[in-house]
Design a protein around this motif. Structure first.
Motif, PDB file in Angstrom:
ATOM      1  N   HIS A   1     -19.390  -2.691 -13.239  1.00  0.00           N
ATOM      2  CA  HIS A   1     -18.213  -2.289 -12.684  1.00  0.00           C
ATOM      3  C   HIS A   1     -18.279  -1.088 -13.420  1.00  0.00           C
ATOM      4  O   HIS A   1     -17.852   0.385 -12.077  1.00  0.00           O
ATOM      5  CB  HIS A   1     -16.921  -3.194 -13.165  1.00  0.00           C
ATOM      6  N   ARG A   2     -18.432  -1.461 -14.437  1.00  0.00           N
ATOM      7  CA  ARG A   2     -18.619   0.775 -14.991  1.00  0.00           C
ATOM      8  C   ARG A   2     -20.127   1.396 -14.221  1.00  0.00           C
ATOM      9  O   ARG A   2     -19.277   2.016 -13.972  1.00  0.00           O
ATOM     10  CB  ARG A   2     -19.139   0.190 -16.287  1.00  0.00           C
TER      11      ARG A   2
ATOM     12  N   GLU B   1     -19.207   2.812 -11.129  1.00  0.00           N
ATOM     13  CA  GLU B   1     -17.912   3.446 -11.698  1.00  0.00           C
ATOM     14  C   GLU B   1     -18.895   4.653 -11.523  1.00  0.00           C
ATOM     15  O   GLU B   1     -18.416   6.345 -10.851  1.00  0.00           O
ATOM     16  CB  GLU B   1     -16.816   3.372 -12.777  1.00  0.00           C
TER      17      GLU B   1
ATOM     18  N   GLN C   1     -20.581   6.218  -8.653  1.00  0.00           N
ATOM     19  CA  GLN C   1     -19.277   6.422  -7.600  1.00  0.00           C
ATOM     20  C   GLN C   1     -19.809   5.456  -6.391  1.00  0.00           C
ATOM     21  O   GLN C   1     -19.428   5.671  -5.125  1.00  0.00           O
ATOM     22  CB  GLN C   1     -18.989   7.749  -6.857  1.00  0.00           C
TER      23      GLN C   1
ATOM     24  N   LYS D   1      -8.045   7.345 -17.199  1.00  0.00           N
ATOM     25  CA  LYS D   1      -8.749   7.221 -16.263  1.00  0.00           C
ATOM     26  C   LYS D   1      -7.437   6.798 -15.343  1.00  0.00           C
ATOM     27  O   LYS D   1      -7.545   7.060 -13.851  1.00  0.00           O
ATOM     28  CB  LYS D   1      -9.285   6.116 -15.492  1.00  0.00           C
TER      29      LYS D   1
END
Length: 288
Positions: free
Chosen positions: A77-78, A81, A84, A203
């Motif tokens: 997930h990171r 992120e 992008q 965030k």
């Protein structure tokens, strides 16, 4: 050891990502093998994660691999992120096809807005990089991280806020970091450790809320917050008017005799919303 294959919609130019990161001595990457190794911290656990491009610009795919199964889903997930992968660059590209930036976007198609690997490090870099050239900024950042940070499997991690908060100005000065910048960096760390500044919580905050909170910290000005919003949080609609690179790119684009005024830049950018961050990124690319 684990690995996961991720496929996303194109265009996405990972080779462009690697090229932009290559001058940074802290980045561990291989242009030929199309890989980069990323420091990821999940809670109190640090991981050196490898990302390898396996596809093309228009059919992008990636192999993400790590050494420990712990936190695997959070790591993926990171990584998504940071790079992008959830942003449709096709939509961004289509928007700019109808603007004065069409030629630049065609030249650098699929260039994503990649985030800094660490939020605290992103904010510290905003201080370190102030009013110096990029090469020296990289050098100072490398000295700071390799002196006070830590390394896992050849990948360097920024020092944690708790570590930085305990530093003194005298400890930073031998790295050629100015006394004032040293005070600002230590002050930001203390703001996190002692006053509850939660960068992860930013965030979920609006740009205005992030501005309001960070601008209260000594040494953090508008340019620093804009860069943090852009490269720390990946906000899509930031256009730093005071950035010299953007001013020079606009001067080149419109063949102006001198750098544009803020008023002129406000006029130029009107058609570029709601993707001003991508306008900024591609304008930087046009003069790199």
């Amino acid at each position: 050891m684990w690995q996961e294959t991720i496929r996303i919609d194109g265009p996405y130019n990972f080779d462009s990502v690697l090229e932009r990161h290559a001058p940074d001595p802290l980045k561990v990457l291989d242009l030929a093998k199309r890989t980069i190794r990323v420091p990821v911290v999940i809670h109190d656990s640090s991981h050196a994660v490898q990302v390898t491009a396996a596809g093309t610009i228009h059919e992008p795919s990636f192999i993400v691999s790590g050494n420990s199964d712990a936190d695997k889903e959070a790591i993926i997930h990171r990584i998504a992120e940071i790079f992008q992968w959830n942003v449709s660059l096709a939509n961004v590209h289509d928007h700019f096809e109808k603007t004065d930036l069409k030629e630049i976007f065609d030249s650098f198609v699929g260039t994503p807005l990649v985030l800094d690997f660490d939020l605290f490090g992103s904010l510290l870099k905003c201080i370190i990089h102030q009013q110096i050239n990029m090469k020296f900024a990289y050098t100072l950042t490398e000295r700071f991280v390799k002196t006070f940070g830590y390394e896992i499997d050849g990948v360097w991690f920024f020092p944690q806020p708790e570590t930085t908060a305990r530093l003194t100005v005298e400890e930073l000065r031998p790295l050629q970091i100015s006394g004032r910048k040293a005070e600002y960096m230590i002050g930001i760390a203390k703001e996190i450790v002692e006053n509850g500044l939660d960068l992860d919580a930013s965030k979920n905050q609006s740009d205005e809320e992030v501005f309001e909170r960070l601008m209260k910290i000594r040494g953090v000005g508008r340019w620093s917050v804009e860069n943090f919003l852009l490269f720390g949080l990946g906000r899509p609609n930031l256009f730093p008017l005071a950035d010299i690179g953007i001013q020079n790119a606009i001067k080149k684009l419109y063949q102006l005799e001198k750098k544009p005024t803020y008023e002129e830049m406000e006029q130029y950018k009107q058609g570029w919303e709601p993707y001003l961050s991508y306008a900024s990124l591609y304008l930087w690319r046009s003069i790199e």
